[in-house]
Structures are given as C-alpha cells and as structure tokens.
Design a protein around this motif. Structure first.
Motif, PDB file in Angstrom:
ATOM      1  N   ALA A   1       0.874  -1.269   0.204  1.00  0.00           N
ATOM      2  CA  ALA A   1      -0.004   0.108   0.053  1.00  0.00           C
ATOM      3  C   ALA A   1       0.837   1.330  -0.001  1.00  0.00           C
ATOM      4  CB  ALA A   1      -0.938  -0.103   1.321  1.00  0.00           C
ATOM      5  N   GLY A   2       2.179   1.232   0.726  1.00  0.00           N
ATOM      6  CA  GLY A   2       2.907   2.459   0.766  1.00  0.00           C
ATOM      7  C   GLY A   2       3.549   2.816  -0.736  1.00  0.00           C
ATOM      8  N   LEU A   3       3.710   1.693  -1.433  1.00  0.00           N
ATOM      9  CA  LEU A   3       4.307   1.763  -2.680  1.00  0.00           C
ATOM     10  C   LEU A   3       3.140   2.325  -3.612  1.00  0.00           C
ATOM     11  CD1 LEU A   3       6.212  -1.638  -3.219  1.00  0.00           C
ATOM     12  CD2 LEU A   3       7.247   0.657  -3.090  1.00  0.00           C
ATOM     13  N   LEU A   4       2.127   1.921  -3.341  1.00  0.00           N
ATOM     14  CA  LEU A   4       1.002   2.683  -4.397  1.00  0.00           C
ATOM     15  C   LEU A   4       0.979   4.089  -3.934  1.00  0.00           C
ATOM     16  CD1 LEU A   4      -2.111  -0.258  -4.457  1.00  0.00           C
ATOM     17  CD2 LEU A   4      -0.144   0.434  -5.946  1.00  0.00           C
ATOM     18  N   ALA A   5       1.150   4.505  -2.622  1.00  0.00           N
ATOM     19  CA  ALA A   5       1.054   5.908  -2.298  1.00  0.00           C
ATOM     20  C   ALA A   5       2.435   6.648  -2.900  1.00  0.00           C
ATOM     21  CB  ALA A   5       1.160   5.819  -0.878  1.00  0.00           C
TER      22      ALA A   5
ATOM     23  N   ARG B   1       3.180  -7.948  -5.335  1.00  0.00           N
ATOM     24  CA  ARG B   1       1.836  -7.514  -4.759  1.00  0.00           C
ATOM     25  C   ARG B   1       1.220  -6.414  -5.498  1.00  0.00           C
ATOM     26  NH1 ARG B   1      -2.836  -8.812  -3.310  1.00  0.00           N
ATOM     27  NH2 ARG B   1      -3.636  -8.536  -1.162  1.00  0.00           N
ATOM     28  N   VAL B   2       2.046  -5.360  -6.059  1.00  0.00           N
ATOM     29  CA  VAL B   2       1.533  -4.418  -6.738  1.00  0.00           C
ATOM     30  C   VAL B   2       1.760  -4.433  -8.264  1.00  0.00           C
ATOM     31  CG1 VAL B   2       1.420  -2.859  -4.833  1.00  0.00           C
ATOM     32  CG2 VAL B   2       3.464  -2.797  -6.481  1.00  0.00           C
ATOM     33  N   GLY B   3       2.357  -5.535  -8.792  1.00  0.00           N
ATOM     34  CA  GLY B   3       2.834  -5.885  -9.958  1.00  0.00           C
ATOM     35  C   GLY B   3       3.908  -5.087 -10.324  1.00  0.00           C
ATOM     36  N   ALA B   4       4.951  -4.730  -9.769  1.00  0.00           N
ATOM     37  CA  ALA B   4       5.865  -4.155 -10.019  1.00  0.00           C
ATOM     38  C   ALA B   4       7.213  -5.110 -10.130  1.00  0.00           C
ATOM     39  CB  ALA B   4       6.282  -3.146  -8.996  1.00  0.00           C
ATOM     40  N   ALA B   5       8.291  -4.894 -10.504  1.00  0.00           N
ATOM     41  CA  ALA B   5       9.482  -5.632 -10.676  1.00  0.00           C
ATOM     42  C   ALA B   5      10.439  -5.105  -9.535  1.00  0.00           C
ATOM     43  CB  ALA B   5      10.033  -5.878 -11.989  1.00  0.00           C
ATOM     44  N   VAL B   6      11.331  -5.574  -9.146  1.00  0.00           N
ATOM     45  CA  VAL B   6      12.243  -5.401  -8.108  1.00  0.00           C
ATOM     46  C   VAL B   6      13.839  -5.318  -8.861  1.00  0.00           C
ATOM     47  CG1 VAL B   6      12.643  -7.658  -7.185  1.00  0.00           C
ATOM     48  CG2 VAL B   6      13.502  -5.681  -6.006  1.00  0.00           C
ATOM     49  N   ASN B   7      14.401  -4.285  -8.394  1.00  0.00           N
ATOM     50  CA  ASN B   7      15.801  -4.362  -8.958  1.00  0.00           C
ATOM     51  C   ASN B   7      16.811  -3.979  -7.763  1.00  0.00           C
ATOM     52  OD1 ASN B   7      17.781  -1.530  -9.980  1.00  0.00           O
ATOM     53  ND2 ASN B   7      18.272  -3.327 -10.140  1.00  0.00           N
ATOM     54  N   PRO B   8      17.408  -5.281  -7.424  1.00  0.00           N
ATOM     55  CA  PRO B   8      18.281  -5.321  -6.399  1.00  0.00           C
ATOM     56  C   PRO B   8      19.510  -5.007  -6.689  1.00  0.00           C
ATOM     57  CG  PRO B   8      17.231  -7.577  -6.706  1.00  0.00           C
ATOM     58  CD  PRO B   8      17.043  -6.911  -7.810  1.00  0.00           C
TER      59      PRO B   8
ATOM     60  N   GLN C   1       4.297   3.920   9.618  1.00  0.00           N
ATOM     61  CA  GLN C   1       3.451   4.742  10.709  1.00  0.00           C
ATOM     62  C   GLN C   1       2.287   5.434   9.995  1.00  0.00           C
ATOM     63  OE1 GLN C   1       6.700   7.169  12.324  1.00  0.00           O
ATOM     64  NE2 GLN C   1       7.831   5.527  13.164  1.00  0.00           N
ATOM     65  N   THR C   2       2.251   5.287   8.577  1.00  0.00           N
ATOM     66  CA  THR C   2       1.170   5.784   8.001  1.00  0.00           C
ATOM     67  C   THR C   2       0.158   4.678   7.313  1.00  0.00           C
ATOM     68  OG1 THR C   2       2.470   7.630   7.186  1.00  0.00           O
ATOM     69  CG2 THR C   2       0.427   7.298   6.106  1.00  0.00           C
ATOM     70  N   SER C   3      -1.194   4.819   7.549  1.00  0.00           N
ATOM     71  CA  SER C   3      -1.994   3.829   7.409  1.00  0.00           C
ATOM     72  C   SER C   3      -2.492   3.965   5.739  1.00  0.00           C
ATOM     73  CB  SER C   3      -3.347   3.880   8.351  1.00  0.00           C
ATOM     74  OG  SER C   3      -2.834   3.569   9.641  1.00  0.00           O
ATOM     75  N   TRP C   4      -1.692   3.612   5.089  1.00  0.00           N
ATOM     76  CA  TRP C   4      -1.862   3.664   3.565  1.00  0.00           C
ATOM     77  C   TRP C   4      -3.161   2.460   3.134  1.00  0.00           C
ATOM     78  CZ3 TRP C   4      -0.801   7.851   1.859  1.00  0.00           C
ATOM     79  CH2 TRP C   4       0.637   8.530   2.331  1.00  0.00           C
ATOM     80  N   GLY C   5      -3.343   1.417   4.127  1.00  0.00           N
ATOM     81  CA  GLY C   5      -4.285   0.405   3.743  1.00  0.00           C
ATOM     82  C   GLY C   5      -5.547   0.771   3.689  1.00  0.00           C
ATOM     83  N   GLU C   6      -5.821   2.023   4.463  1.00  0.00           N
ATOM     84  CA  GLU C   6      -7.322   2.663   4.380  1.00  0.00           C
ATOM     85  C   GLU C   6      -7.807   3.148   3.051  1.00  0.00           C
ATOM     86  OE1 GLU C   6      -7.561   5.653   7.367  1.00  0.00           O
ATOM     87  OE2 GLU C   6      -7.217   4.152   9.097  1.00  0.00           O
ATOM     88  N   THR C   7      -6.588   3.584   2.287  1.00  0.00           N
ATOM     89  CA  THR C   7      -6.667   3.981   0.771  1.00  0.00           C
ATOM     90  C   THR C   7      -6.581   2.907  -0.025  1.00  0.00           C
ATOM     91  OG1 THR C   7      -5.923   6.157   1.686  1.00  0.00           O
ATOM     92  CG2 THR C   7      -5.864   5.874  -0.946  1.00  0.00           C
ATOM     93  N   TYR C   8      -5.417   2.030   0.171  1.00  0.00           N
ATOM     94  CA  TYR C   8      -5.252   1.181  -0.980  1.00  0.00           C
ATOM     95  C   TYR C   8      -5.311  -0.378   0.075  1.00  0.00           C
ATOM     96  CZ  TYR C   8      -2.930   5.088  -3.252  1.00  0.00           C
ATOM     97  OH  TYR C   8      -2.716   6.271  -3.660  1.00  0.00           O
TER      98      TYR C   8
ATOM     99  N   LEU D   1      -4.967  -4.054  -4.285  1.00  0.00           N
ATOM    100  CA  LEU D   1      -3.608  -4.828  -4.196  1.00  0.00           C
ATOM    101  C   LEU D   1      -4.188  -5.989  -5.144  1.00  0.00           C
ATOM    102  CD1 LEU D   1      -2.382  -4.846  -0.698  1.00  0.00           C
ATOM    103  CD2 LEU D   1      -1.924  -3.312  -2.675  1.00  0.00           C
ATOM    104  N   ASP D   2      -5.171  -6.852  -4.794  1.00  0.00           N
ATOM    105  CA  ASP D   2      -5.602  -7.972  -5.835  1.00  0.00           C
ATOM    106  C   ASP D   2      -5.612  -7.480  -7.128  1.00  0.00           C
ATOM    107  OD1 ASP D   2      -5.729  -9.428  -3.401  1.00  0.00           O
ATOM    108  OD2 ASP D   2      -7.803  -9.328  -3.286  1.00  0.00           O
ATOM    109  N   LYS D   3      -6.106  -6.443  -7.713  1.00  0.00           N
ATOM    110  CA  LYS D   3      -6.379  -5.974  -8.870  1.00  0.00           C
ATOM    111  C   LYS D   3      -4.915  -5.810  -9.772  1.00  0.00           C
ATOM    112  CE  LYS D   3      -8.777  -2.300  -8.368  1.00  0.00           C
ATOM    113  NZ  LYS D   3      -9.375  -1.210  -8.884  1.00  0.00           N
ATOM    114  N   ARG D   4      -3.971  -5.649  -8.892  1.00  0.00           N
ATOM    115  CA  ARG D   4      -2.505  -5.229  -9.323  1.00  0.00           C
ATOM    116  C   ARG D   4      -1.722  -6.251  -9.266  1.00  0.00           C
ATOM    117  NH1 ARG D   4      -1.969   0.846  -9.304  1.00  0.00           N
ATOM    118  NH2 ARG D   4      -4.018   1.686  -8.700  1.00  0.00           N
ATOM    119  N   GLU D   5      -1.831  -7.294  -8.441  1.00  0.00           N
ATOM    120  CA  GLU D   5      -0.870  -8.313  -8.183  1.00  0.00           C
ATOM    121  C   GLU D   5      -0.142  -8.922  -9.333  1.00  0.00           C
ATOM    122  OE1 GLU D   5      -1.618 -10.945  -4.676  1.00  0.00           O
ATOM    123  OE2 GLU D   5      -0.902 -12.508  -5.648  1.00  0.00           O
TER     124      GLU D   5
END
Length: 572
Positions: free
Chosen positions: A66-70, A98-105, A191-198, A203-207
């Motif tokens: 949810a924080g990534l979507l924010a 979970r949001v359908g993004a790729a990771v670059n380690p 410390q921010t409740s992004w889950g209320e927005t996302y 998340l399921d739609k974007r996974e």
C-alpha cells in the motif's frame, strides 16, 4: 529445443507466484519464523536479532505494498532496493510483486556512477536504501543520483545504519516527497495507514502474474556496461527449484547463506526458496564466518550455500573456535570449481556434505551434484543439468567438442532469463542457433554425464600454443600447506604469447616460486602449466558473493607492463 509453451505443461512453469507460496506457508504454519535476521553491521554498536513469522510477513507485505502505491508505483514499474540483508528487503520484494512491479536489487557496494546508470536504465520511480551503512553515505549519493535521473521521484531511507527505526534524520514525512527530500522508511511505510486508501481489493487487482517481469538484476559490468538481466516469476521459480528438488530440501529445513540478498544466489536461495518450501531463512546482515557458525548452532541451520570462499572461511573459523554444527548437513558451493582439498576439509572439520553447482545471474543453478553421487563428486564435477535445463560444450563453430575436450559452455531451458533490459542486441549476441545461450565459461565433460568448469573464456591462458588448465593449477596450489587463497591469471609475453602469474595469499613463512613449482612437480603436474611469476597479497579482490575479481589482477599486470614499456622508451 523445447518451446516455452511446453514449460508449463511439464510443470517447469506454473500459474502461481511466490505470493501464493507465502500464503500456503502461512496457512500451514502461521507461527513458524519466515525470516530471522542477525544485524551486525560495522556501524552497529550491538547485535540485534529480529524475526518475522509467516503470518506477520503476510501482513507486512500488504502494508508495504500500500505504501508503494502511495508513491505512485504502477504495474510494470521497477523499484530499486540497495539494502543490506534484512527483513525489510524481503518484505519489499514481495510487496513489489503484490502491486505488479518488478524489483531491481542493487549490491550495497555499488556507487554513484553504477547506481545512476542502473536507475536511468530501469526508469525506477522509487529507490530504497539505508541512509548510511558500513560507513558509507547512501543518502548523499542518492541526492546526487536524483539530480541526474529525472525519472527517480522518491528516495526512501532506512535511517542510521539501516535499521529503519524512525529515529534518524532521513527527512521528509510519510505523506509526500518532502519537497525533494528523502522519505523516512518507518514514517512512510510503517507509521502511515495507507491500507485505508489502498485495501486488499486494490492490491488484488494489481498483483503480479506468473509471466510478468519480476526482477531486473544487473551484472557486474566488468567488461563493459552493466547488463540488466530480466527474469519473470516463472523463470525465477524454475531456477529456485533447481536446488530444493535436487537436494531434497523441505519445509523443515532451516536455510542460511553468506551472500547478499541483492545477489542472485542470496535472492533465489535464501529468500525465494525458503518461501517456496515454507521453511525458515536465517540471514546475517553481512558476511562473518564466526557469526555463520553461531547461526548454525543457535538456529539449527540445516542447509548452507555460498562461494568456495565462504566455505573456506567457515572451515578456518571452526578450527579456531569449534561450535556444535551437528544440524548442518549440506553446503552447496558455486561460483568456481571447488578444490578437492576444500571438499575433504569440509567433511573433516565441519562434518557436512558438499555439493558443487554451476549457474549465473541469467539462469540460476543449472548443474548440480546429487545426493546419490559419491561424496567426493563435488571435487571432480560441477554437476549435471536439472531436468528443465540443457547444457552442451562446443567449439568456436558451435559444434560439439570431442569427449574430454575443453570448449564453450552453452545452456538453454526454463530458468533462462528473458533478456537484457534495454539491450536486446547484447542478448542476441550471446545466443547461438537453436536458442543456446553462450555463458562465457569454458567447460569439459566430467566423465559422469555432467560438466567440469575450466574457467572463463577470458581467463584462458595460452602459453606457447598450450592451453593452461587454470582451475586445476589453482586447486593443486591450494594443496600447499601455506597457501590460503590463489588466483592464476595470464600476462603478455613476446615469445610465448602468455605466461601464468600466481597471486597468492599465504601464511607465514610465505613460500617462494621455487617452493611452489617443486610442490607442483611433486604432484606430477606438467612443467608447461606451472606459473612463472608469483605475487604475494594479503587478500585477493572479490565480489560480495565471494568470486575472485581476476579482471583487477589482469589490469594490474597490464598496467605494470605498460609502465615498463614507457620506462624503456624513456631510457632509450
């Protein structure tokens, strides 16, 4: 050639992702530790041990997602993570999926030039790193990178020494870009409740789906620009299975290794593989052989993995300060062929079975020795291919070489990467007819249906028309009681074309070249293979995964030759 459509039919690819593995493990044993972290960075005054159970990890993944979507991360985006081994790294990688993004380690040793190149190539909007770690100012570096790369919108910092405890000066707040300032990891993600927005529905739609881009991992770029190796969730699944199935690992195993999780070995086999099995991963923030032995004793580690360097370090540490290692049964070793002496000492000192393997960032573990093989097979072979990968040894014309002859190693199959990000031309250059990928490694048939690596193509030394078996010479030198580490590299010679130089790390009194060549003579090695120059060093340059960086040693010799020629011209 097997077409990719058949990979799924044969079960080598699937319709699930690592998130499904996580959910299955959570349903089966929610209270089992998913990841245990020993954090002992150089900046840290004391050691911390942190643990997340499977149920806690599932919740954390959704919170971070949810924080990534924010931050505006969309499906198909790439998020860059330059982090030490940590639960935050594990959770963020899963949150990206979970949001359908790729990771670059990104390896922690990378600096501004490499980071700017990678970030520009991936177009990453978000970059996460410690504010500082092991004495380096990542915050300052990323401020410079952000000024150079306009697509980089957000830098998120774990404060202090990378603990993300929210008590540092990372700047910014949880709600925006801080006017160009970096965001604090805890403030934004925890410390921010992004889950209320996302919420979960969003998340399921974007996974991510199984064939989506999952990872972009850059090679070291020692011979040119770094190449961004692209993997899907399915290619990562195939390469992860290579060890778990070959070595009969289960959810009851406790898995640990010394590699950075931003390296393919650590990413695949200390993060993805435990999740696939529903096992526990025990990780240390950075490599420390003494700590590794403690982890085994305290956490009941059953399986370890790493380059030969890590195994040698563990053997020496156990000799100095013995620990109870009875739980540790298997150590898988890759990165370079394992000298026979190391296999012997691992059994004698550590009491474990060593398995040899070969693989690359591009394809993970491709060949590996099996439990049904004799225990000493790891000293003679780098294993045979897993079921979904093929390997062949060819000459310059891509024709199979005669049995026992050294040639170029080529591979293909279900764990092979998708290509190089932004450079399809470079990937095409590495492909031979039939979809075979030229690995750049030299190999020969091991006599057991597998392969034995003979070195890199560019490591090849040709002395007076005779090819020097570099790996065999190094293994023989390691049998000298004073030799602790060795690398053989070639240097130019007007008469013979090339000669061999041995870079040695030795105990005192250090042997001279005559003593070492006498040692090789006693072992029956042909004189043409002996090194003709010796360089003593306190340590050899290595990658974070433990591979010796021979290109640095070759450059050192080449620069010295250039200086000598310049001096001769000046004197003349």
């Amino acid at each position: 050639m097997i077409m990719t459509a058949e990979y799924r039919e044969r079960g080598w690819w699937r319709d699930d992702t690592v998130l499904d593995d996580l959910r299955r493990a959570t349903a089966a044993h929610p209270d089992r530790p998913a990841v245990v972290v020993y954090r002992t960075g150089a900046d840290r005054a004391s050691e911390d041990v942190e643990s997340l159970a499977y149920a806690e990890l599932v919740e954390m993944v959704d919170r971070l997602a949810a924080g990534l979507l924010a931050l505006g991360v969309d499906r198909g985006d790439v998020v860059s993570l330059q982090m030490p081994n940590s639960w935050q790294f594990v959770a963020l990688c899963l949150a990206c999926a979970r949001v359908g993004a790729a990771v670059n380690p990104v390896l922690p040793i990378m600096r501004r030039r490499e980071v700017a190149f990678m970030t520009r190539r991936t177009g990453a909007k978000v970059y996460v790193a410690p504010a500082s770690w092991n004495g380096f100012d990542y915050a300052g570096m990323l401020a410079e990178v952000r000024s150079e790369v306009p697509t980089l919108q957000h830098v998120v910092l774990l404060n202090g020494d990378g603990d993300g405890d929210g008590d540092g000066d990372g700047g910014g707040d949880g709600g925006g870009d801080g006017g160009g300032e970096a965001l604090d990891f805890d403030a934004h993600f925890l410390q921010t409740s992004w889950g209320e927005t996302y919420g979960p529905e969003e998340l399921d739609k974007r996974e991510a789906r199984p064939d989506d881009l999952a990872q972009v991992m850059f090679t070291s770029g020692t011979t040119g620009e770094p190449k961004g190796v692209m993997h899907s969730h399915n290619t990562l699944y195939a390469l992860t299975r290579a060890e778990s199935e070959s070595l009969a690992l289960t959810g009851d195993d406790v898995i640990s290794m010394g590699s950075p999780m931003t390296h393919q070995a650590g990413f695949a086999y200390c993060m993805l593989m435990p999740l696939l099995l529903g096992a526990t991963a025990v990780i240390q923030e950075s490599w420390d052989p003494s700590l590794m032995l403690r982890l085994v004793q305290e956490q009941g580690v059953t399986f370890g993995m790493g380059a030969t360097t890590f195994l040698v370090d563990a053997i020496e540490e156990q000799r100095v300060a013995p620990r109870d290692l009875s739980s540790l049964k298997v150590f898988a070793c890759g990165g370079s062929p394992i000298p026979p002496l190391v296999v012997e000492r691992a059994t004698e000192v550590l009491g474990l079975r060593v398995h040899a393997l070969w693989g690359m960032t591009e394809n993970g573990t491709v060949t590996i020795t099996r439990p049904e093989n004799p225990p000493d097979r790891a000293a003679m072979s780098d294993g045979s291919p897993v079921a979904w990968m093929e390997a062949r040894i060819v000459d310059a014309a891509n024709e199979p070489v005669a049995e026992g002859t050294t040639g170029r190693l080529q591979v293909r199959g279900a764990s092979q990467c998708l290509g190089y990000l932004g450079r399809p031309d470079l990937y095409e250059e590495s492909l031979a007819p039939g979809g075979w990928f030229d690995t750049g490694d030299l190999a020969r048939d091991d006599g057991f249906g597998g392969i034995r690596i003979a070195g890199r193509v560019k490591d090849l030394i040709v002395r007076g028309g005779e090819k020097v078996p570099v790996v065999e010479v190094e293994a023989a030198l390691l049998r000298h009681p004073a030799v602790r580490d060795v690398a053989i590299v070639g240097y130019s010679d007007d008469r013979l074309g090339e000669r061999a130089c041995a870079f040695i790390v030795a105990s005192e009194p250090a042997p001279g070249l005559p003593e070492l060549t006498a040692h090789l003579a006693d072992l029956g090695m042909a004189k043409q293979y002996w090194p003709e120059r010796l360089e003593l060093r306190e340590a050899l340059p290595k990658t974070p995964s433990g591979k010796i960086q021979k290109f640095q040693l070759r450059t050192e010799l080449a620069d010295e030759t250039t200086d000598q020629i310049t001096d001769q011209i000046t004197e003349g």
